[in-house]
Scaffold this active site. Sequence first.
Site, PDB file in Angstrom:
ATOM      1  N   HIS A  49       1.077  -1.337  -0.187  1.00 29.84           N
ATOM      2  CA  HIS A  49       0.197   0.012   0.421  1.00 29.84           C
ATOM      3  C   HIS A  49       0.652   1.210  -0.105  1.00 29.84           C
ATOM      4  O   HIS A  49       2.357   1.404   1.148  1.00 29.84           O
ATOM      5  CB  HIS A  49      -1.148   0.152   0.971  1.00 29.84           C
ATOM      6  CG  HIS A  49      -0.330   0.131   2.832  1.00 29.84           C
ATOM      7  ND1 HIS A  49      -0.548   1.070   3.112  1.00 29.84           N
ATOM      8  CD2 HIS A  49      -0.219  -1.332   3.223  1.00 29.84           C
ATOM      9  CE1 HIS A  49       0.004   1.249   4.522  1.00 29.84           C
ATOM     10  NE2 HIS A  49       0.049  -0.290   4.289  1.00 29.84           N
ATOM     11  N   ASP A  72      -0.473   4.326   0.406  1.00 28.60           N
ATOM     12  CA  ASP A  72      -0.678   5.324   1.693  1.00 28.60           C
ATOM     13  C   ASP A  72      -0.385   5.324   2.418  1.00 28.60           C
ATOM     14  O   ASP A  72       0.504   4.326   3.448  1.00 28.60           O
ATOM     15  CB  ASP A  72      -2.595   4.805   1.699  1.00 28.60           C
ATOM     16  CG  ASP A  72      -3.352   3.777   2.349  1.00 28.60           C
ATOM     17  OD1 ASP A  72      -2.070   3.189   2.225  1.00 28.60           O
ATOM     18  OD2 ASP A  72      -3.934   3.389   3.350  1.00 28.60           O
ATOM     19  N   ASP A  94       5.955   1.498   7.182  1.00 21.15           N
ATOM     20  CA  ASP A  94       4.663   0.660   6.786  1.00 21.15           C
ATOM     21  C   ASP A  94       4.203   2.192   5.700  1.00 21.15           C
ATOM     22  O   ASP A  94       3.190   2.827   6.061  1.00 21.15           O
ATOM     23  CB  ASP A  94       3.869   1.114   8.627  1.00 21.15           C
ATOM     24  CG  ASP A  94       2.541   0.781   7.647  1.00 21.15           C
ATOM     25  OD1 ASP A  94       2.032   0.159   6.432  1.00 21.15           O
ATOM     26  OD2 ASP A  94       2.090   0.746   8.608  1.00 21.15           O
ATOM     27  N   GLU A 128      -5.085   1.375   1.794  1.00 17.31           N
ATOM     28  CA  GLU A 128      -5.365   0.108   3.174  1.00 17.31           C
ATOM     29  C   GLU A 128      -5.678   0.551   4.928  1.00 17.31           C
ATOM     30  O   GLU A 128      -5.936  -0.379   5.776  1.00 17.31           O
ATOM     31  CB  GLU A 128      -3.475  -0.222   3.292  1.00 17.31           C
ATOM     32  CG  GLU A 128      -3.392  -2.058   3.880  1.00 17.31           C
ATOM     33  CD  GLU A 128      -2.596  -1.765   5.605  1.00 17.31           C
ATOM     34  OE1 GLU A 128      -3.687  -2.456   6.065  1.00 17.31           O
ATOM     35  OE2 GLU A 128      -2.888  -0.727   5.914  1.00 17.31           O
ATOM     36  N   ASP A 174       4.979  -5.958   4.754  1.00 15.31           N
ATOM     37  CA  ASP A 174       3.885  -5.167   5.539  1.00 15.31           C
ATOM     38  C   ASP A 174       3.980  -5.912   6.910  1.00 15.31           C
ATOM     39  O   ASP A 174       2.954  -4.824   7.259  1.00 15.31           O
ATOM     40  CB  ASP A 174       2.826  -4.844   4.841  1.00 15.31           C
ATOM     41  CG  ASP A 174       1.575  -3.514   4.463  1.00 15.31           C
ATOM     42  OD1 ASP A 174       1.976  -2.546   5.863  1.00 15.31           O
ATOM     43  OD2 ASP A 174       0.386  -4.015   5.167  1.00 15.31           O
ATOM     44  N   HIS A 196     -24.219  23.529  33.950  1.00 11.46           N
ATOM     45  CA  HIS A 196     -22.951  24.044  35.546  1.00 11.46           C
ATOM     46  C   HIS A 196     -23.573  23.301  36.576  1.00 11.46           C
ATOM     47  O   HIS A 196     -24.238  22.577  36.543  1.00 11.46           O
ATOM     48  CB  HIS A 196     -23.939  25.175  36.134  1.00 11.46           C
ATOM     49  CG  HIS A 196     -22.930  26.061  37.305  1.00 11.46           C
ATOM     50  ND1 HIS A 196     -22.739  25.341  38.201  1.00 11.46           N
ATOM     51  CD2 HIS A 196     -22.764  27.033  37.046  1.00 11.46           C
ATOM     52  CE1 HIS A 196     -22.199  26.104  39.086  1.00 11.46           C
ATOM     53  NE2 HIS A 196     -22.198  27.397  38.712  1.00 11.46           N
ATOM     54  N   THR A 254     -16.297  24.446  34.859  1.00 12.56           N
ATOM     55  CA  THR A 254     -17.155  23.821  36.063  1.00 12.56           C
ATOM     56  C   THR A 254     -18.147  23.493  35.013  1.00 12.56           C
ATOM     57  O   THR A 254     -19.327  23.868  35.270  1.00 12.56           O
ATOM     58  CB  THR A 254     -17.872  24.425  37.455  1.00 12.56           C
ATOM     59  OG1 THR A 254     -17.644  25.322  37.257  1.00 12.56           O
ATOM     60  CG2 THR A 254     -16.398  24.599  38.900  1.00 12.56           C
ATOM     61  N   ARG A 278      -9.374  -6.387  18.142  1.00 13.89           N
ATOM     62  CA  ARG A 278      -8.071  -7.610  17.702  1.00 13.89           C
ATOM     63  C   ARG A 278      -8.450  -8.778  17.612  1.00 13.89           C
ATOM     64  O   ARG A 278      -8.648  -9.114  19.162  1.00 13.89           O
ATOM     65  CB  ARG A 278      -7.063  -7.043  18.164  1.00 13.89           C
ATOM     66  CG  ARG A 278      -6.801  -5.765  17.816  1.00 13.89           C
ATOM     67  CD  ARG A 278      -6.151  -5.564  16.437  1.00 13.89           C
ATOM     68  NE  ARG A 278      -5.687  -4.116  15.866  1.00 13.89           N
ATOM     69  CZ  ARG A 278      -4.861  -3.758  15.690  1.00 13.89           C
ATOM     70  NH1 ARG A 278      -5.439  -4.268  14.163  1.00 13.89           N
ATOM     71  NH2 ARG A 278      -5.561  -1.974  15.132  1.00 13.89           N
ATOM     72  N   SER A 327      -2.814  -5.642  11.672  1.00 15.21           N
ATOM     73  CA  SER A 327      -3.413  -6.360  10.753  1.00 15.21           C
ATOM     74  C   SER A 327      -3.769  -6.070   9.428  1.00 15.21           C
ATOM     75  O   SER A 327      -2.940  -4.331   9.505  1.00 15.21           O
ATOM     76  CB  SER A 327      -5.404  -5.928  11.258  1.00 15.21           C
ATOM     77  OG  SER A 327      -5.376  -6.499  12.460  1.00 15.21           O
ATOM     78  N   HIS A 344       2.865   4.268  12.608  1.00 10.15           N
ATOM     79  CA  HIS A 344       1.472   5.156  12.885  1.00 10.15           C
ATOM     80  C   HIS A 344       2.249   5.911  14.167  1.00 10.15           C
ATOM     81  O   HIS A 344       1.264   6.986  14.350  1.00 10.15           O
ATOM     82  CB  HIS A 344       0.902   4.126  13.417  1.00 10.15           C
ATOM     83  CG  HIS A 344       0.334   3.358  12.518  1.00 10.15           C
ATOM     84  ND1 HIS A 344      -0.859   2.423  12.992  1.00 10.15           N
ATOM     85  CD2 HIS A 344       0.404   2.897  10.750  1.00 10.15           C
ATOM     86  CE1 HIS A 344      -2.234   2.357  11.639  1.00 10.15           C
ATOM     87  NE2 HIS A 344      -0.520   1.530  10.971  1.00 10.15           N
TER      88      HIS A 344
HETATM   89  N1  BES Z   1       1.703  -3.146   8.187  1.00  9.81           N
HETATM   90  C1  BES Z   1       0.388  -2.738   9.367  1.00  9.81           C
HETATM   91  C2  BES Z   1      -0.325  -3.983   9.825  1.00  9.81           C
HETATM   92  C3  BES Z   1       1.088  -4.206  10.914  1.00  9.81           C
HETATM   93  C4  BES Z   1       1.759  -3.668  11.426  1.00  9.81           C
HETATM   94  C5  BES Z   1       0.807  -5.461  10.599  1.00  9.81           C
HETATM   95  C6  BES Z   1       3.241  -4.917  11.905  1.00  9.81           C
HETATM   96  C7  BES Z   1       2.138  -6.538  10.914  1.00  9.81           C
HETATM   97  C8  BES Z   1       2.881  -5.890  12.547  1.00  9.81           C
HETATM   98  C9  BES Z   1      -1.173  -2.123   8.831  1.00  9.81           C
HETATM   99  O1  BES Z   1      -0.931  -1.415   7.886  1.00  9.81           O
HETATM  100  C10 BES Z   1      -2.036  -1.322   9.422  1.00  9.81           C
HETATM  101  O2  BES Z   1      -1.290  -0.228  10.106  1.00  9.81           O
HETATM  102  N2  BES Z   1      -2.992  -2.212   9.644  1.00  9.81           N
HETATM  103  C11 BES Z   1      -4.001  -1.778  10.555  1.00  9.81           C
HETATM  104  C12 BES Z   1      -5.691  -1.981   9.939  1.00  9.81           C
HETATM  105  C13 BES Z   1      -6.326  -1.064   9.681  1.00  9.81           C
HETATM  106  C14 BES Z   1      -7.574  -1.660   9.215  1.00  9.81           C
HETATM  107  C15 BES Z   1      -6.592   0.558   9.519  1.00  9.81           C
HETATM  108  C16 BES Z   1      -3.781  -2.056  12.039  1.00  9.81           C
HETATM  109  O3  BES Z   1      -3.082  -3.389  12.312  1.00  9.81           O
HETATM  110  O4  BES Z   1      -4.547  -0.717  12.870  1.00  9.81           O
HETATM  111 MN    MN Z   2       1.020  -1.232   6.792  1.00 13.22          MN
HETATM  112 MN    MN Z   3      -0.356   0.782   9.154  1.00 10.87          MN
END
Ligand code: BES
Ligand code: MN
Ligand code: MN
Length: 458
Positions: free
Chosen positions: A87, A89, A120, A154, A181, A214, A316, A329, A400, A428
Amino acid sequence: MSTPVEYIQKHQETFKEELFDLLRIPSISADPNHKQDVRRAAEFVAGQLEKIGLNNVSIEETDGHPIVLGEHLEAGPDKPTVLIYGHYDVQPPDPLDEWKTPPFEPTVRDGKIYARGASDDKGQSYTHIKAIESFLKTGTELPVNVKFIIEGEEEIGSPSLVPFLAANKDRLACDMVLVSDTAMFAKDTPSITYGLRGLMYLEVEVVGPNRDLHSGVYGGGVQNPANALCEMIAKLKDEKGVIQIPGFYDKVRPLSEQEREAYAALPFDQEVYNKTLDINEEFGEDGYSTLERVSGRPSLDVNGIWGGYQGEGAKTVLPAKAFAKLSARLVPDQEPKEIYKLIESYLHDVKPPGVRVTVKEHHGGYPVLVDLDFYGLKAAAAAFQEIYGKEVLFAREGGSIPIVADFAKTLNATTILMGLGLNSDSIHSPNEHFHLKDFERGMKSSARFFELLGDYVE
Ligand code: BES
Ligand code: MN
Ligand code: MN
């Protein structure tokens, strides 16, 4: 003429510069303000696929961001076909002030490329483009057929790719999917991921009185939505970290003795783990190790929670509304839809009096487990081992990649998760990075994988 691996060695500096060009494009799929940037990234990737000599390169329009395709099928129908997925993005870069250098100005420090998407997944997926280039530009016969599919959604749950796969089954037909990934188990430790968790993301809104009040005049006389939301969230788990939603664990495949032994054999140091996170002690579901908790067992977390006064000083006030984003998850054989229904009805059940609760479903994804006996996996492990000079580990991971389950379901193809990143890459997070060494070894491992695959055909 040089071999593919020699070619990669020789052109590393150029490949890094090209990757930098891609990293400079802020292709943030979640942010509508960056729609044109996401498209520019797609065009850049398509341009690369053209440049290395792939056929039928196209930018496929969708209801969301475009999908980039390209292929090289000259090995012929009796040779395996590998679909390479990645991906282009990225996640939003905030909080911006925590970046040492700006997220879209790639910079090398201590042998690492710092930029949003460096690991990533721009950096990782780019390795396969360069690996294929190393065959086509050296005149080396590519012993397998390859198809590329690089998407731009993704990070927002692949909403367009799911229907695209279903509608283009023949065009995307393959014997296996190759994805970089994920992460390696540890530094300099080549690893194949054989499990990913699924996901169920949702949002809760708790509404009380028709306006902020309030807190002296009304406090104690009406339900406070923020208090109510906290009560509800507190009921999701017990003090032992066990999720309290009835039915939540019903479809969880228990870890076998054999699997638990495999987990225990992985080189994991709890003390180092705690130290790198600056936590005093780990916490999770009673009866399981950390590695089991983060990849073999399901989890449920608050991703964000807000409501009421957040400004300077004190105000307040009794807020009229409170909100939370939650995600679970999932592990095989949990179903995202079913889990959503269970969480939704539980939240209504535990809602205290005096507020109204609305639950909204976001994206989800199925968990996956990959068959370790698959011949493609063996070829990938052999290539990895050769380039890194180290035994390959096999491990499940907690993150994921929702589309992987669809590759199995829709294309009937096994996915090889050849992770090149590290969990410490800060994906992230601010200061995301990718080790130059892994970029280089990734390109070489990929090239060797394509060379070796022919010998492993079943
Ligand atoms: N590359 C990641 C997933 C990942 C990272 C798998 C590290 C195993 C180890 C992917 O880009 C990602 O961030 N996936 C999201 C899911 C998506 C639906 C937003 C995630 O896992 O939060
Ligand atoms: Mn990824
Ligand atoms: Mn990711």
